[in-house]
Design a protein around this motif. Structure first.
Motif, PDB file in Angstrom:
ATOM      1  N   TRP A   1       0.825  -1.208   0.000  1.00 53.60           N
ATOM      2  CA  TRP A   1       0.000   0.000   0.000  1.00 53.60           C
ATOM      3  C   TRP A   1       0.859   1.258   0.000  1.00 53.60           C
ATOM      4  CZ3 TRP A   1       0.646   3.504   3.832  1.00 53.60           C
ATOM      5  CH2 TRP A   1       1.214   3.059   5.028  1.00 53.60           C
ATOM      6  N   GLY A   2       1.998   1.205   0.690  1.00 56.34           N
ATOM      7  CA  GLY A   2       2.893   2.360   0.734  1.00 56.34           C
ATOM      8  C   GLY A   2       3.530   2.628  -0.619  1.00 56.34           C
ATOM      9  N   LEU A   3       3.926   1.547  -1.298  1.00 61.07           N
ATOM     10  CA  LEU A   3       4.505   1.680  -2.626  1.00 61.07           C
ATOM     11  C   LEU A   3       3.469   2.233  -3.603  1.00 61.07           C
ATOM     12  CD1 LEU A   3       6.900   1.240  -4.532  1.00 61.07           C
ATOM     13  CD2 LEU A   3       6.107  -1.117  -4.828  1.00 61.07           C
ATOM     14  N   GLN A   4       2.237   1.720  -3.548  1.00 62.05           N
ATOM     15  CA  GLN A   4       1.169   2.199  -4.427  1.00 62.05           C
ATOM     16  C   GLN A   4       0.875   3.680  -4.183  1.00 62.05           C
ATOM     17  OE1 GLN A   4      -0.426   0.776  -6.989  1.00 62.05           O
ATOM     18  NE2 GLN A   4       0.838  -1.053  -6.773  1.00 62.05           N
ATOM     19  N   ARG A   5       0.839   4.057  -2.930  1.00 58.33           N
ATOM     20  CA  ARG A   5       0.569   5.465  -2.588  1.00 58.33           C
ATOM     21  C   ARG A   5       1.678   6.370  -3.115  1.00 58.33           C
ATOM     22  NH1 ARG A   5      -0.361   7.717   3.519  1.00 58.33           N
ATOM     23  NH2 ARG A   5      -0.596   9.888   2.948  1.00 58.33           N
ATOM     24  N   ALA A   6       2.929   5.965  -2.915  1.00 64.60           N
ATOM     25  CA  ALA A   6       4.068   6.747  -3.393  1.00 64.60           C
ATOM     26  C   ALA A   6       4.073   6.831  -4.915  1.00 64.60           C
ATOM     27  CB  ALA A   6       5.371   6.135  -2.888  1.00 64.60           C
ATOM     28  N   MET A   7       3.750   5.726  -5.581  1.00 64.15           N
ATOM     29  CA  MET A   7       3.713   5.722  -7.048  1.00 64.15           C
ATOM     30  C   MET A   7       2.618   6.653  -7.565  1.00 64.15           C
ATOM     31  SD  MET A   7       4.341   1.676  -7.892  1.00 64.15           S
ATOM     32  CE  MET A   7       3.613   1.836  -9.496  1.00 64.15           C
ATOM     33  N   GLY A   8       1.456   6.652  -6.930  1.00 67.48           N
ATOM     34  CA  GLY A   8       0.368   7.526  -7.349  1.00 67.48           C
ATOM     35  C   GLY A   8       0.721   8.988  -7.189  1.00 67.48           C
ATOM     36  N   SER A   9       1.304   9.330  -6.055  1.00 64.55           N
ATOM     37  CA  SER A   9       1.720  10.710  -5.803  1.00 64.55           C
ATOM     38  C   SER A   9       2.786  11.145  -6.797  1.00 64.55           C
ATOM     39  CB  SER A   9       2.246  10.824  -4.369  1.00 64.55           C
ATOM     40  OG  SER A   9       2.775  12.096  -4.140  1.00 64.55           O
ATOM     41  N   SER A  10       3.742  10.269  -7.045  1.00 64.82           N
ATOM     42  CA  SER A  10       4.812  10.556  -7.993  1.00 64.82           C
ATOM     43  C   SER A  10       4.253  10.748  -9.395  1.00 64.82           C
ATOM     44  CB  SER A  10       5.838   9.419  -7.975  1.00 64.82           C
ATOM     45  OG  SER A  10       6.840   9.657  -8.913  1.00 64.82           O
ATOM     46  N   ALA A  11       3.332   9.886  -9.813  1.00 64.12           N
ATOM     47  CA  ALA A  11       2.733   9.990 -11.145  1.00 64.12           C
ATOM     48  C   ALA A  11       2.016  11.322 -11.320  1.00 64.12           C
ATOM     49  CB  ALA A  11       1.768   8.830 -11.381  1.00 64.12           C
ATOM     50  N   GLU A  12       1.278  11.745 -10.312  1.00 65.67           N
ATOM     51  CA  GLU A  12       0.567  13.019 -10.405  1.00 65.67           C
ATOM     52  C   GLU A  12       1.535  14.189 -10.539  1.00 65.67           C
ATOM     53  OE1 GLU A  12      -2.223  13.029  -7.143  1.00 65.67           O
ATOM     54  OE2 GLU A  12      -3.222  11.248  -7.936  1.00 65.67           O
ATOM     55  N   LYS A  13       2.630  14.151  -9.794  1.00 65.69           N
ATOM     56  CA  LYS A  13       3.648  15.210  -9.904  1.00 65.69           C
ATOM     57  C   LYS A  13       4.304  15.184 -11.278  1.00 65.69           C
ATOM     58  CE  LYS A  13       4.707  15.300  -4.990  1.00 65.69           C
ATOM     59  NZ  LYS A  13       5.687  14.930  -3.969  1.00 65.69           N
ATOM     60  N   ASN A  14       4.625  13.972 -11.776  1.00 67.52           N
ATOM     61  CA  ASN A  14       5.253  13.858 -13.094  1.00 67.52           C
ATOM     62  C   ASN A  14       4.336  14.408 -14.181  1.00 67.52           C
ATOM     63  OD1 ASN A  14       7.277  12.560 -11.712  1.00 67.52           O
ATOM     64  ND2 ASN A  14       6.955  10.577 -12.659  1.00 67.52           N
ATOM     65  N   LEU A  15       3.060  14.031 -14.148  1.00 67.70           N
ATOM     66  CA  LEU A  15       2.116  14.504 -15.162  1.00 67.70           C
ATOM     67  C   LEU A  15       1.932  16.018 -15.091  1.00 67.70           C
ATOM     68  CD1 LEU A  15      -0.512  11.628 -15.057  1.00 67.70           C
ATOM     69  CD2 LEU A  15       1.100  12.135 -16.914  1.00 67.70           C
ATOM     70  N   ALA A  16       1.899  16.580 -13.892  1.00 63.35           N
ATOM     71  CA  ALA A  16       1.782  18.032 -13.744  1.00 63.35           C
ATOM     72  C   ALA A  16       3.005  18.741 -14.338  1.00 63.35           C
ATOM     73  CB  ALA A  16       1.616  18.410 -12.274  1.00 63.35           C
ATOM     74  N   SER A  17       4.183  18.155 -14.152  1.00 63.58           N
ATOM     75  CA  SER A  17       5.409  18.748 -14.711  1.00 63.58           C
ATOM     76  C   SER A  17       5.441  18.638 -16.233  1.00 63.58           C
ATOM     77  CB  SER A  17       6.647  18.089 -14.103  1.00 63.58           C
ATOM     78  OG  SER A  17       6.729  18.384 -12.730  1.00 63.58           O
ATOM     79  N   ILE A  18       5.011  17.487 -16.778  1.00 63.16           N
ATOM     80  CA  ILE A  18       4.939  17.331 -18.231  1.00 63.16           C
ATOM     81  C   ILE A  18       3.960  18.339 -18.802  1.00 63.16           C
ATOM     82  CG2 ILE A  18       4.188  15.793 -20.105  1.00 63.16           C
ATOM     83  CD1 ILE A  18       5.224  13.433 -18.319  1.00 63.16           C
ATOM     84  N   LYS A  19       2.813  18.504 -18.158  1.00 61.01           N
ATOM     85  CA  LYS A  19       1.806  19.486 -18.596  1.00 61.01           C
ATOM     86  C   LYS A  19       2.401  20.884 -18.646  1.00 61.01           C
ATOM     87  CE  LYS A  19      -2.627  21.450 -17.033  1.00 61.01           C
ATOM     88  NZ  LYS A  19      -3.519  21.301 -18.170  1.00 61.01           N
ATOM     89  N   LYS A  20       3.082  21.286 -17.594  1.00 61.98           N
ATOM     90  CA  LYS A  20       3.680  22.621 -17.523  1.00 61.98           C
ATOM     91  C   LYS A  20       4.704  22.809 -18.632  1.00 61.98           C
ATOM     92  CE  LYS A  20       6.248  25.652 -14.438  1.00 61.98           C
ATOM     93  NZ  LYS A  20       6.932  25.771 -13.159  1.00 61.98           N
ATOM     94  N   ASP A  21       5.547  21.793 -18.847  1.00 64.70           N
ATOM     95  CA  ASP A  21       6.582  21.879 -19.872  1.00 64.70           C
ATOM     96  C   ASP A  21       5.961  21.916 -21.268  1.00 64.70           C
ATOM     97  OD1 ASP A  21       9.125  22.021 -20.898  1.00 64.70           O
ATOM     98  OD2 ASP A  21       9.696  19.980 -20.393  1.00 64.70           O
ATOM     99  N   ALA A  22       4.972  21.072 -21.542  1.00 68.40           N
ATOM    100  CA  ALA A  22       4.361  21.004 -22.869  1.00 68.40           C
ATOM    101  C   ALA A  22       3.558  22.261 -23.190  1.00 68.40           C
ATOM    102  CB  ALA A  22       3.467  19.769 -22.975  1.00 68.40           C
ATOM    103  N   GLU A  23       2.945  22.845 -22.181  1.00 67.68           N
ATOM    104  CA  GLU A  23       2.129  24.049 -22.400  1.00 67.68           C
ATOM    105  C   GLU A  23       2.970  25.315 -22.413  1.00 67.68           C
ATOM    106  OE1 GLU A  23      -0.886  23.938 -19.348  1.00 67.68           O
ATOM    107  OE2 GLU A  23      -2.128  22.523 -20.482  1.00 67.68           O
ATOM    108  N   GLY A  24       4.186  25.239 -21.869  1.00 67.84           N
ATOM    109  CA  GLY A  24       5.050  26.425 -21.756  1.00 67.84           C
ATOM    110  C   GLY A  24       5.716  26.792 -22.987  1.00 67.84           C
TER     111      GLY A  24
END
Length: 139
Positions: free
Chosen positions: A116-139
């Motif tokens: 459960w800890g690994l899944q939680r960390a992976m989900g949080s990491s994925a959301e941060k990664n996608l937000a960063s890709i969004k910022k970079d692609a839109e910038g």
């Protein structure tokens, strides 16, 4: 684990950001650095070594990279702390926008890490990664 984000940019731009694997540390939360080891005949990375850091662990991981229609998949082939890891990015054309889906699986060799800890960390990491890709692609 699957996460997605809608990006105000065309598919080609979004995939360009994801395919910039030498600079994954710009958008991949756990990546501290990356080195491309080989390229395909189109100049795209096909094997990378990424230095990953999460919690108190740091490891180098080698990933093979494959490309499909509007997708990029990274498959871990060698890592000290990772038994198995696959990360896939799939871009869905929505006109002037793109929905980028990220799916990932990971099994670690570190004892005592609850699933459960690994899944939680992976989900949080994925959301941060996608937000960063969004910022970079839109910038």
């Amino acid at each position: 684990m699957i996460r997605d984000v809608t990006i105000d940019a065309p598919v080609a731009r979004v995939l360009e950001v994801v395919a910039d694997l030498e600079n994954t540390d710009r958008w991949a939360n756990e990546a501290k650095s990356a080195k491309v080891k080989s390229h395909d005949d189109q100049g795209r990375p096909t094997r990378i070594v990424v230095t990953l850091g999460a919690l108190t662990f740091t490891t180098d991981a080698t990933y093979d990279v494959s490309y499909g229609d509007n997708s990029i998949t990274l498959s871990c082939v060698d890592a000290r702390l990772i038994r198995e890891s696959t990360i896939a990015y799939t871009a869905h054309d929505e006109g002037a926008r793109t929905r980028l889906e990220m799916s990932s699986t990971m099994e670690v060799t570190v004892k005592g890490v609850p699933r459960w800890g690994l899944q939680r960390a992976m989900g949080s990491s994925a959301e941060k990664n996608l937000a960063s890709i969004k910022k970079d692609a839109e910038g």
